[in-house]
Design a protein around this motif. Sequence first.
Motif, short mmCIF file in Angstrom:
data_model
loop_
_atom_site.label_atom_id
_atom_site.label_comp_id
_atom_site.label_asym_id
_atom_site.label_seq_id
_atom_site.Cartn_x
_atom_site.Cartn_y
_atom_site.Cartn_z
N PHE A 12 -108.16 -42.66 12.34
CA PHE A 12 -108.01 -43.63 11.27
C PHE A 12 -107.11 -43.05 10.19
CE2 PHE A 12 -109.20 -46.02 7.50
CZ PHE A 12 -109.32 -47.30 7.98
N GLU A 25 -107.51 -53.06 16.08
CA GLU A 25 -108.75 -52.33 16.35
C GLU A 25 -109.95 -52.91 15.60
OE1 GLU A 25 -105.88 -51.01 15.66
OE2 GLU A 25 -105.43 -49.31 16.98
N TYR A 26 -109.70 -53.63 14.50
CA TYR A 26 -110.84 -54.07 13.68
C TYR A 26 -111.73 -55.08 14.40
CZ TYR A 26 -108.92 -51.85 9.46
OH TYR A 26 -108.47 -50.95 8.54
N ARG A 30 -115.75 -54.76 14.78
CA ARG A 30 -116.59 -55.69 14.01
C ARG A 30 -117.64 -56.34 14.91
NH1 ARG A 30 -112.36 -58.10 11.18
NH2 ARG A 30 -112.09 -59.43 13.00
N LEU A 48 -117.00 -46.41 9.15
CA LEU A 48 -116.08 -47.50 8.83
C LEU A 48 -116.84 -48.82 8.88
CD1 LEU A 48 -113.16 -48.64 8.37
CD2 LEU A 48 -113.00 -48.81 10.88
N THR A 50 -116.63 -52.89 8.82
CA THR A 50 -115.62 -53.90 9.14
C THR A 50 -116.12 -55.33 8.95
OG1 THR A 50 -116.29 -53.65 11.45
CG2 THR A 50 -114.29 -52.48 10.76
N ASP A 290 -105.88 -51.97 2.03
CA ASP A 290 -106.91 -52.10 3.05
C ASP A 290 -108.03 -51.07 2.92
OD1 ASP A 290 -108.39 -52.49 5.32
OD2 ASP A 290 -106.84 -51.85 6.73
N TYR A 291 -107.68 -49.79 2.85
CA TYR A 291 -108.71 -48.77 3.03
C TYR A 291 -108.88 -47.76 1.89
CZ TYR A 291 -104.41 -46.76 4.94
OH TYR A 291 -103.12 -46.36 5.12
N SER A 317 -113.37 -51.50 4.86
CA SER A 317 -112.05 -52.07 5.10
C SER A 317 -111.93 -53.49 4.54
CB SER A 317 -111.74 -52.09 6.60
OG SER A 317 -110.62 -52.93 6.85
N ALA A 320 -110.34 -55.84 7.34
CA ALA A 320 -111.33 -56.23 8.37
C ALA A 320 -112.30 -57.26 7.81
CB ALA A 320 -112.07 -54.98 8.85
N ASP A 324 -113.06 -61.49 8.94
CA ASP A 324 -114.34 -61.66 9.62
C ASP A 324 -114.57 -63.15 9.87
OD1 ASP A 324 -116.97 -61.80 10.44
OD2 ASP A 324 -117.67 -60.27 9.03
#
Length: 403
Positions: A12, A25-26, A30, A48, A50, A290-291, A317, A320, A324
């Motif tokens: 990451f 990848e999210y 999730r 992490l 998500t 984002d992060y 994140s 992410a 959702d």
Amino acid sequence: MSDTDSSDIPPFPFARTCPFSPPAEYAPLRDEGPMSRVVLQNGKSAWLATRHEHVRTLLSHPATSASRAHPAFPATVANVGAFAQKGFLLSMDSPDHSLHRRMVTSEFTLNRVRRLRPRIQEIVDECVDRILEAGAGGRPVDLVQELSLPVPSLVICELLGVPYETRGTFQKYTEVLLERSSTPEERGAAFGALRTFLGDLVSSKDDAPDDALLSRLAVKYREAGIYDHELLTGFAMLLLLAGHETTANMISLGVAALLREPEKLATITADPSTTPGAVEELLRWFSIVDYPTARVALEDIEVGDVVVRAGEGFIASAAAANHDERVFPDAATLDLGRQTSGHVAFGFGVHACLGQNLARAELEIVYDTLFRRIPGLRLVGPPEDLPFKDATVFGIHRLEVTW
């Protein structure tokens, strides 16, 4: 979590393979569970989050630390400790964070930003005048240089009292700080140079105060008996960094996205009252910051069926969470009429972006003015070929348009 030798844990941060989507990848992470483990560039692992529910829960949990100086802080960039210097609100915990945030909150309220709107409109109009002149006869114009960077840079310079002619200096250092490919040495040098530049500026405000924010803050701190030159320098640095880079990238990305889907652009040009909702959806859809929303748990925290132990780091994140499907159905579609309440593009909790009202005002004015005054605006090439940034703040290096 600390050092790990597991080869099953993904590295990451993830890269965006499509500029108009969050990292692929999210979605599976999730679906798999509330929290996942990832390996950071320094070889350490972290949790992490998500899912939207858990991201908001963690970012508002009182038993967490945002301090970049904490040994367990999950570093997503090299030299993360540099962001723990005095004056960096994003790295402060209560009670210090509450104390210092109160000192500046009044500068970014809705009423304060409402009073700034006429001046923001003037700045945008002047930029569009120059674009029309530069692009006469069908010549391509780079909107990043002529609009995206000048508008937020000039707004934040005037607000803080930073000479606008120095913009080249702080934009150069900011780019190095946020570029993911910068080495620790390059990032450290840029950080030091920017801090020296702003330290000198704060000193000049001490010698010759004006009516801009930095001078007003100095007065407030002196009246409170807690004036600290280093702290005010850090404050200036954070406000300058956050005040122009993020908004500049959102201006470019929003223009690119709307020109990519002209039928959606037509909805806001036909009815400008829909622009504020469109801005919220663009913020959600891109989630360009984002992060950096990382923390350390100070006590055991239950997240679904996972327990984040005291002393473990986690990353919540924003991209992410904002994609959702439990909260934003068909999240991958840019839907300008969507109900976007609850998105976390500006973070969440006590560390939510201080300047979000100002950013919203700038984006609304830019989009409405640009598309009204240049109705035939179009991209020079395919949107997928734009030079997107691989940086902590996602964006575009260059955006050539014509009409």
